[in-house]
Design an enzyme around this catalytic site. Structure first.
Site, PDB file in Angstrom:
ATOM      1  N   SER A 182       0.838  -1.189   0.000  1.00  0.00           N
ATOM      2  CA  SER A 182       0.000   0.000   0.000  1.00  0.00           C
ATOM      3  C   SER A 182       0.883   1.253   0.000  1.00  0.00           C
ATOM      4  CB  SER A 182      -0.933  -0.061   1.207  1.00  0.00           C
ATOM      5  OG  SER A 182      -2.050   0.771   1.030  1.00  0.00           O
TER       6      SER A 182
ATOM      7  N   ASP B 218      -8.727  -5.198  -5.880  1.00  0.00           N
ATOM      8  CA  ASP B 218      -8.380  -4.075  -5.012  1.00  0.00           C
ATOM      9  C   ASP B 218      -8.676  -2.765  -5.726  1.00  0.00           C
ATOM     10  OD1 ASP B 218      -7.209  -2.186  -3.386  1.00  0.00           O
ATOM     11  OD2 ASP B 218      -5.141  -2.864  -3.725  1.00  0.00           O
TER      12      ASP B 218
ATOM     13  N   HIS C  18      -6.212  -6.102  -1.591  1.00  0.00           N
ATOM     14  CA  HIS C  18      -5.104  -5.273  -1.117  1.00  0.00           C
ATOM     15  C   HIS C  18      -4.044  -6.085  -0.366  1.00  0.00           C
ATOM     16  CE1 HIS C  18      -4.002  -1.089  -1.003  1.00  0.00           C
ATOM     17  NE2 HIS C  18      -3.897  -1.036   0.306  1.00  0.00           N
TER      18      HIS C  18
END
Lengths: 500, 500
Positions: free
Chosen positions: B186, B426, B451
């Site tokens: 991320s 995601d 994710h």
């Protein structure tokens, strides 16, 4: 002493510029660099080179913080030459000179090769001043007040300045699609190569002329600079070299005698009495170093120095011969030699930079060079910076931020489109990249030639090796631009796979 | 609204971690991210994952300035797992996790794949906390006081922290010769890829999992995030998707009636009366977004939401169905739904980052998604940041500093050894790198998975496509290390040509 010497000889192509500016003067130019040390970073009484116009960008004070004062701005000067640009409709390039430790006019005057390149490539020429030099003073006349105003004076901030300015300039010219190539010499060459490494999305390649990017920590032997100077002199004249090498102990011997300094003042015909033998030794050292660093054709600087030494009347002793060297320097007045008192100034931009991040450990032990021993002493260096700027150097920062160690291994499979050019007579070539790192990160060096020679105005009288060097550079830059154009026109931009 | 949504759903793998930490709770986890928004960046009451020890490095406050306060230091936390390291005598690698917007323990707990990798490669595992998260507070309890203390909270400072810490750690371990690989997910994945780009001399490669490095300026369509969420729901159940899509106007219709908010409070059984219909709409939106972002096997988050909607008793109207969604969220108490009042906090680390440089223009017009229209509005966004932190965002800084535009063209002949991994479910994959940029800057994505899935602890029950994804990553990382070792052992370090 290493500190002082370093301050004297480092690092700009400006010397070349000054030679051009002052070469009609009767004064020989090699010690002008020293004179400039104290006075020039604010010297903006320089005329704009032909074809250039000056502009000012509203630059961000601090790119890397969000404190309230980070948002302050200053007038950031840059020069543009529009004469040759093909415009934003084709794929004509933008050539950016990453300004260094001097007013940007000096850079523009000293790198006439770029004007030739601009003609050839129909390029827009943009010279961007380095913050805290020339007119680009973040706090106006107070910029050098103390560390609170000087604190934003770093290479990383300068590179971010260039990135922001170029991005905005391209937007204003509707020229976002045009390729940009960076150029720079000496410290500006270091910046050009680092700019390509850190901002590959801004510049497609860089020509880094005489950039000693490996003179940090222990990457290059400390004595690299002094060894090249010494070899340059030895190659010119063994007897000259030996006379210089023997002169230091002779100066010391006389200085130790009763009234020794008075005797030395007489021998060297100084306008004011010497306070220490170091004054004359520093001055002489700086002449030798400058002669080597800027020993570019058609001039023969080392020859001039050595001729002064060698052609003294028969029977002249060592110091008599050496004293004739001063006559070739800016110290010469009509009746005596006015040795510049090199008290370190706290108004020197380059002084600040060497006292913060640009810590180049230049020095040597006894017998490694023609100079007196002067090992690099980080403690003395640090103390001098504390006194001068109340600042603590960060000697490891440059390699942490930009690398340098194992450069071939690191960049061999990373990075592209950088030319490192050097003349091996340049003492700083000892810390330059002299070997190809990959197919596209390449080293071009010539046996002859010294500091930043390739960037100077080409003349029809230039030697073949210099012509060949520039031709090679042109051909590589052409390949970058062609390659960029090919990629751009086939629009190889990232496309997203569509989800089934 | 875009601002609020963004703050709610962004961007950490922490959610995964929280699921692990709280999955035995009766409370469904998807809205925990929102709860964390206000409280967690200082939440250091997290237990150290097994095998890790905590250390503190004396970190430089400001790497890019030399003001007196730049030299201040702070205790920078990092975790080390020594269990698998082969030591400094061989060529065993160091795997560094570039910490993101949470206490570093969460990163270590949430990326169990690295422990497997460490076993396999006999690697040293180092997790470095991001400044201003967890315990790494430059001004202790006052770190979030105002822009004077928060000002040093930037991604560039964080990357320089990592560079300095790694360089010093390797020196202390006499391990300067060992290869370092960066990992992150991320925002941490963005940092890992930028770290490789900016500091190739520190890390030989990077695995950037679910890194939306293209969600800046106009590189990615603003609605990318919302479109993926919507497609995820549509794929699960067309009727669920339609019910959600129709619910917004229904909420608005009821809200506009006399005593509309009271009616909505009753329909949604909120513990306290609603102040605006936005409160319930924001809460619902965040549930849908979180469900999509973290829709990783073996859990079936979207299925859970859609089941709640679809399996309502026959005849239940739209809002009746939608109200059942709250039951799957952290809002559920024993007797009512306690909707979190999302007043933007000025103590949120990620809030600060989105209000300075991490300006991701997430939003959508009507009919582009299953959501109500919520175009990205830079003016509203900026105003909100002014109110919250008295700060002005720099929406162009990220692309100026790290690039992003034309990434394939820019990095196609520059850079190497980066893996961008994504699961196409995601929503952030819409701004990920989904296509190979070159032979060594590669994209690995799976149709399924959301994710940061690849970074999680591998299980024997993992689906084949996930196993295959990780195997591909291992094989590429192996090739980096092998390549590094080969170069290192043949000592292809820069040698200088000797002058004749």
């Amino acid at each position: 002493m290493a500190d002082k010497l370093q301050l004297k000889v480092l690092t700009a192509c400006v010397y070349v510029v000054l030679i051009k500016v002052v070469c009609i003067s009767a004064t020989s130019p090699w010690a002008l660099r020293s004179i400039r040390e104290l006075s020039s970073q604010n010297d903006v009484n320089v005329s704009l080179p032909a074809g250039f116009k000056a502009y000012y960008y509203t630059q961000t004070l601090d790119h890397f913080s969000y404190k309230p004062e980070s948002y302050n701005t200053f007038k950031h000067k840059y020069l543009v030459n529009w004469d040759y640009w093909g415009g934003n409709k084709g794929s004509y390039p933008i050539f950016v000179y990453t300004g260094d430790e001097q007013a940007i006019e000096y850079d523009a005057s000293g790198s006439g090769f770029l004007v030739n390149l601009a003609k050839q490539f129909k390029a827009l020429l943009v010279y961007i001043e380095h913050r805290y030099y020339g007119e680009s003073m973040p706090f106006g006349d107070n910029s050098f007040q103390d560390a609170n105003t000087l604190g934003y004076f770093t290479s990383a901030q300068a590179l971010a300045d260039y990135a922001e300015l170029i991005t905005n300039l391209k937007m204003n010219l509707s020229a976002q699609h045009l390729p940009v190539v960076a150029f720079g010499g000496s410290y500006g060459g270091m910046l050009a190569s680092w700019f390509r490494l850190k901002y590959p999305h801004i510049v497609i390649g860089a020509l880094a002329s005489s950039a000693p990017i490996l003179y940090f920590e222990d990457i290059t032997p400390h004595d690299g600079y002094g060894v090249v100077v010494s070899n340059d002199f030895k190659e010119n004249s063994e007897s000259c070299y030996n006379t210089i090498k023997d002169s230091w102990s002779e100066i010391n011997r006389v200085a130790a005698e009763e009234n020794g300094l008075t005797k030395l003042s007489q021998i060297f015909n100084t306008c004011t009495p010497l306070n220490s033998s170091g004054e004359v030794k520093n001055w002489l050292s700086s002449i030798y170093m400058s002669a080597a660093q800027y020993d570019n054709p058609p001039r023969d600087r080392i020859g001039t120095v050595c001729n002064a030494i060698n052609e003294a009347p028969a029977g002249t002793d060592i110091l008599g011969r050496i004293s004739r060297v001063l006559n070739t320097s800016a110290a010469a007045t009509s009746s005596c030699y006015n040795l510049y008192q090199s008290t370190p100034s706290n108004h020197s931009g380059w002084g600040w930079q060497t006292c913060t991040e640009m810590v180049m450990p230049i020095g040597w032990e006894a017998n490694q060079t023609m100079f007196e021993a002067s090992p690099f002493d980080i403690k003395a260096y640090t103390n001098s910076c504390r006194q001068r700027f109340s600042i603590e150097p960060r000697p490891h920062w440059i390699t942490t931020e930009y690398g340098g160690h194992d450069i071939k291994s690191v960049l061999g499979n990373f990075a592209s489109n950088i030319i490192f050019s050097n003349g091996l007579r340049d003492p700083y070539s000892s810390a330059g990249v002299l070997e190809n790192i990959s197919d596209t990160v390449v080293a071009i060096h010539t046996e002859k030639g010294a500091h930043c020679l390739d960037l100077q105005v080409p003349y029809s009288t230039d030697p073949d090796w210099l012509v060949a060097m520039r031709e090679k550079e042109v051909s590589i830059i052409q390949s970058w631009i062609t390659g960029y154009g090919a990629k751009y026109s086939t629009k190889l931009l990232a496309k997203k796979p569509v989800r089934k």
